[in-house]
Scaffold this motif. Structure first.
Motif, mmCIF file in Angstrom:
data_model
loop_
_atom_site.group_PDB
_atom_site.id
_atom_site.type_symbol
_atom_site.label_atom_id
_atom_site.label_comp_id
_atom_site.label_asym_id
_atom_site.label_seq_id
_atom_site.Cartn_x
_atom_site.Cartn_y
_atom_site.Cartn_z
ATOM 1 N N TYR A 145 19.202 -5.570 -25.561
ATOM 2 C CA TYR A 145 20.634 -5.847 -25.581
ATOM 3 C C TYR A 145 21.253 -5.661 -24.202
ATOM 4 O O TYR A 145 22.167 -6.393 -23.823
ATOM 5 C CB TYR A 145 21.342 -4.957 -26.612
ATOM 6 C CG TYR A 145 21.390 -5.593 -27.976
ATOM 7 C CD1 TYR A 145 22.383 -6.503 -28.308
ATOM 8 C CD2 TYR A 145 20.433 -5.302 -28.932
ATOM 9 C CE1 TYR A 145 22.427 -7.099 -29.547
ATOM 10 C CE2 TYR A 145 20.471 -5.885 -30.180
ATOM 11 C CZ TYR A 145 21.469 -6.788 -30.476
ATOM 12 O OH TYR A 145 21.512 -7.382 -31.697
ATOM 13 N N GLN A 198 24.179 -11.518 -30.013
ATOM 14 C CA GLN A 198 25.374 -11.059 -29.324
ATOM 15 C C GLN A 198 26.622 -11.139 -30.199
ATOM 16 O O GLN A 198 27.645 -10.565 -29.864
ATOM 17 C CB GLN A 198 25.583 -11.868 -28.047
ATOM 18 C CG GLN A 198 24.520 -11.578 -27.023
ATOM 19 C CD GLN A 198 24.631 -12.454 -25.793
ATOM 20 O OE1 GLN A 198 25.224 -13.526 -25.853
ATOM 21 N NE2 GLN A 198 24.060 -11.996 -24.699
ATOM 22 N N TYR A 242 21.831 -3.685 -32.840
ATOM 23 C CA TYR A 242 22.071 -2.741 -31.746
ATOM 24 C C TYR A 242 22.452 -1.367 -32.295
ATOM 25 O O TYR A 242 21.920 -0.346 -31.850
ATOM 26 C CB TYR A 242 23.179 -3.276 -30.836
ATOM 27 C CG TYR A 242 23.650 -2.288 -29.808
ATOM 28 C CD1 TYR A 242 22.925 -2.069 -28.649
ATOM 29 C CD2 TYR A 242 24.819 -1.550 -30.007
ATOM 30 C CE1 TYR A 242 23.357 -1.148 -27.709
ATOM 31 C CE2 TYR A 242 25.246 -0.632 -29.081
ATOM 32 C CZ TYR A 242 24.516 -0.437 -27.935
ATOM 33 O OH TYR A 242 24.936 0.478 -27.009
ATOM 34 N N ALA A 287 25.020 -8.009 -34.038
ATOM 35 C CA ALA A 287 25.237 -6.771 -33.282
ATOM 36 C C ALA A 287 24.866 -5.537 -34.092
ATOM 37 O O ALA A 287 24.671 -4.463 -33.527
ATOM 38 C CB ALA A 287 26.686 -6.683 -32.821
#
Length: 135
Positions: free
Chosen positions: A79, A28, A35, A32
């Motif tokens: 995610y 997170q 993602y 990232a």
């Protein structure tokens, strides 16, 4: 093919549920980039399928792109599910399973042509989403 894709997505999300707090914090925060890489990969595979439909018909390319697409979508789902508690995600999965099973049972049992109802179902889904967001 769909069964394998769903299995890959499920396993990636299952791994996220059992990840340590440090791993979740990394994903997170500084992680990232994973993602964004998954988003770009999924987008380009969709574009490749749209621009070159012949990929569907060539044996090794079809399976490789489906595997990579499933892994990218699994990562994107991971995610999305990391933002919520486990019981909320399981509730959403259960509701999705029930509605999908209901629609499949209806389509299997009815004599009406179910393939042309896509626009109506999409519109109903958008209306439900709008109501859910507005409340």
């Amino acid at each position: 093919h769909v069964t394998w894709m769903l299995a890959i997505v499920f396993l990636i999300n299952l791994a996220a549920f059992h990840a340590s707090a440090a791993t979740l914090h990394y994903l997170q925060g500084p992680g990232a980039w994973v993602y964004w890489v998954a988003t770009i990969i999924a987008f380009f595979i969709i574009l490749a399928y749209m621009c070159h439909p012949s990929i569907y018909h060539h044996h090794p390319q079809k399976y490789v792109t489906l595997l990579v697409f499933a892994a990218a979508m699994g990562t994107l789902c991971m995610y999305a599910t990391l933002q919520y508690q486990a019981h909320t995600v399981l509730l959403a999965a259960g509701l999705t399973l029930c509605s999908t099973a209901g629609l499949a049972l209806y389509a299997h049992r009815t004599r009406r042509d179910f393939t042309m109802m896509g626009a109506g179902l999409s519109t109903a889904l958008l209306l439900l989403l709008a109501v859910a967001v507005s409340t």
